[in-house]
Scaffold this motif. Structure first.
Motif, PDB file in Angstrom:
ATOM      1  N   LYS A   6       0.831  -1.217   0.000  1.00  0.00           N
ATOM      2  CA  LYS A   6       0.000   0.000   0.000  1.00  0.00           C
ATOM      3  C   LYS A   6       0.863   1.265   0.000  1.00  0.00           C
ATOM      4  O   LYS A   6       2.031   1.241   0.397  1.00  0.00           O
ATOM      5  N   ARG A   7       0.208   2.359  -0.419  1.00  0.00           N
ATOM      6  CA  ARG A   7       0.874   3.671  -0.311  1.00  0.00           C
ATOM      7  C   ARG A   7       0.434   4.257   1.036  1.00  0.00           C
ATOM      8  O   ARG A   7      -0.758   4.516   1.240  1.00  0.00           O
ATOM      9  N   ILE A   8       1.415   4.426   1.921  1.00  0.00           N
ATOM     10  CA  ILE A   8       1.076   4.786   3.308  1.00  0.00           C
ATOM     11  C   ILE A   8       1.637   6.163   3.655  1.00  0.00           C
ATOM     12  O   ILE A   8       2.788   6.469   3.319  1.00  0.00           O
ATOM     13  N   VAL A   9       0.815   6.954   4.336  1.00  0.00           N
ATOM     14  CA  VAL A   9       1.330   8.187   4.940  1.00  0.00           C
ATOM     15  C   VAL A   9       1.222   8.022   6.455  1.00  0.00           C
ATOM     16  O   VAL A   9       0.177   7.621   6.968  1.00  0.00           O
ATOM     17  N   VAL A  10       2.334   8.285   7.148  1.00  0.00           N
ATOM     18  CA  VAL A  10       2.348   8.218   8.616  1.00  0.00           C
ATOM     19  C   VAL A  10       2.537   9.640   9.129  1.00  0.00           C
ATOM     20  O   VAL A  10       3.432  10.357   8.678  1.00  0.00           O
TER      21      VAL A  10
ATOM     22  N   GLU B 235       4.163  -0.141  -0.806  1.00  0.00           N
ATOM     23  CA  GLU B 235       4.541   0.338  -2.152  1.00  0.00           C
ATOM     24  C   GLU B 235       5.353   1.617  -1.975  1.00  0.00           C
ATOM     25  O   GLU B 235       6.359   1.843  -2.612  1.00  0.00           O
ATOM     26  N   HIS B 236       4.880   2.450  -1.043  1.00  0.00           N
ATOM     27  CA  HIS B 236       5.580   3.693  -0.751  1.00  0.00           C
ATOM     28  C   HIS B 236       5.164   4.160   0.630  1.00  0.00           C
ATOM     29  O   HIS B 236       3.993   4.030   0.990  1.00  0.00           O
ATOM     30  N   LEU B 237       6.103   4.637   1.423  1.00  0.00           N
ATOM     31  CA  LEU B 237       5.741   5.153   2.753  1.00  0.00           C
ATOM     32  C   LEU B 237       6.356   6.531   2.947  1.00  0.00           C
ATOM     33  O   LEU B 237       7.547   6.736   2.702  1.00  0.00           O
ATOM     34  N   THR B 238       5.506   7.475   3.360  1.00  0.00           N
ATOM     35  CA  THR B 238       5.983   8.824   3.661  1.00  0.00           C
ATOM     36  C   THR B 238       5.658   9.133   5.118  1.00  0.00           C
ATOM     37  O   THR B 238       4.503   8.981   5.529  1.00  0.00           O
ATOM     38  N   LEU B 239       6.647   9.549   5.864  1.00  0.00           N
ATOM     39  CA  LEU B 239       6.373  10.007   7.227  1.00  0.00           C
ATOM     40  C   LEU B 239       6.420  11.530   7.231  1.00  0.00           C
ATOM     41  O   LEU B 239       7.366  12.139   6.719  1.00  0.00           O
TER      42      LEU B 239
END
Ligand code: FAD
Length: 343
Positions: free
Chosen positions: A152-156, A175-179
């Motif tokens: 999944k494309r995750i934003v934290v 798939e991609h993680l942005t904090l």
């Protein structure tokens, strides 16, 4: 399923956990419930690594170390732990109390100990209508099942330990993680921050500092993007399937306020002989109670737990005298503690 017990403790902070020990010494078996998924109350949630200097006999220990020691001390008494469940209802019933948790578990308890501290800790939520709509599906404040974030494309959102730990745990399979953190420095452990920054430098994750959530994009019941406001009011849209928010926890007195107690602001009035509330059979110990001279200190809660246990034992076994015994010399206490008799 109904669980019958002599004593039910609401709240597994330091005082609730010590209550297990004091009841156990007197031969009273208990169950303990906390809305958080782990034990420790404020010590574990708010200051696990900070030193405490005023616990008798322990010159210094961290908040988490104190909880670990209390758990070790309470272990011989095999209390039933029910974590991640809020106690929602307490009602008087023939022979005791009917206690119901948010998970629908029912207890029939002869006595109840409220050790709810400053209330049950709830995650601080996003104040966006879209976040409320997607809560529990694509906007979450806890990770229940890490496997559902795979691919999944995750934003934290957040800069504390929870945000960093989950970003580190999830980025490799995402798939991609942005904090995104609103400050330019992390609050969480420096080693975790360094590990995530390293992953970002290697292109495996992304870290945005000094960014604030500005909006959420959705289509039907799906999250599509998270809009971030950067310094200078520049806006950036991050495509996303899942949003995880870790803005910390704030305590709420919650359902305790509705159980008919004599409440004084956010505390429950008790006497100082038994630490009993205005409802006989329900005791209140630790930060949640109030009486003349009350001090919200752990050591005061420990004293309250000891006296409340004696009072409860008298109620559970009416007519039987409760003798004061020393753990040093009492064979029955040694048996309950599972330690060998010195003689
Ligand atoms: P808490 O620790 O607040 O635990 C209560 C638990 O009850 C929570 O886990 C909550 O989730 C649970 N709960 C509440 N309502 C429900 C419900 N309806 N259903 C299920 N669960 C529920 N004290 C000292 O003596 N020395 C110190 O050095 C010290 N340092 C501190 C530093 C900081 C930064 C802070 C914030 C506090 C400090 N304190 C210190 C205070 C100390 O932490 C508290 O006095 C202590 O935690 C109170 O313990 P408690 O068990 O009564 O409640």
């Amino acid at each position: 399923m109904t669980i019958k017990t002599d004593a039910l403790i609401v709240g597994a902070g330091p005082c609730g956990v010590f209550q297990i020990f004091e009841l156990g010494l007197l031969g009273v078996k208990c169950e303990i419930v906390d809305s958080l998924p782990t034990v420790g109350g404020q010590c574990a949630e708010l200051y696990p690594d900070k030193p405490i200097y005023d616990i008798p006999g322990i010159p210094v220990c961290s908040g988490q170390e104190l909880i670990d020691l209390l758990m070790k001390q309470a272990k011989p008494f095999n209390a039933g732990f029910h974590l991640g469940e809020e106690v929602a209802e307490v009602a008087i019933e023939e022979g005791g109390f009917r206690v119901v948790t948010s998970a629908g578990k029912v207890f029939l308890a002869k006595t109840v100990f409220i050790a709810g501290g400053v209330g049950s800790f709830q995650p601080r939520k996003l104040r966006l209508p879209e976040a409320a709509e997607l809560e529990g599906t694509h906007v979450n404040y806890r990770v229940k099942d890490p496997s559902r974030y795979k691919g999944k494309r995750i934003v934290v959102l957040g800069g504390g330990d929870s945000a960093l730990d989950w970003a580190l745990a999830l980025y490799e399979h995402a798939e991609h993680l942005t904090l995104v953190h609103r400050r330019d420095e992390f609050r969480g452990a420096p080693a975790s921050a360094a590990a995530l920054i390293q992953a970002a430098e290697q292109g495996k994750a992304e870290v945005i500092l000094s960014g604030k959530i500005d909006g959420i994009g959705m289509e039907g019941e799906q999250l599509t993007s998270v809009r971030i406001k950067l310094p200078g009011n520049e806006l950036r849209n991050i495509p996303a399937d899942e949003l995880l928010v870790f803005f910390g926890l704030s305590p709420k007195l919650g359902p305790i306020a509705e159980w008919g107690f004599d409440i004084n602001r956010k505390t429950i009035n008790v006497d100082t002989e038994k630490f009993v509330t205005n409802i006989p059979g329900i005791f209140a110990i630790g930060d949640i109670n109030d009486y003349p001279g009350k001090k919200k200190l752990i050591l005061c809660g420990f004293h309250e737990a000891a006296l409340a246990a004696f009072a409860a034992k008298s109620l559970i076994e009416p007519g039987k005298k409760v003798h004061l015994q020393y753990t040093t010399t009492s064979p029955i206490m040694h048996k309950r503690l599972g330690v060998a008799d010195p003689d």
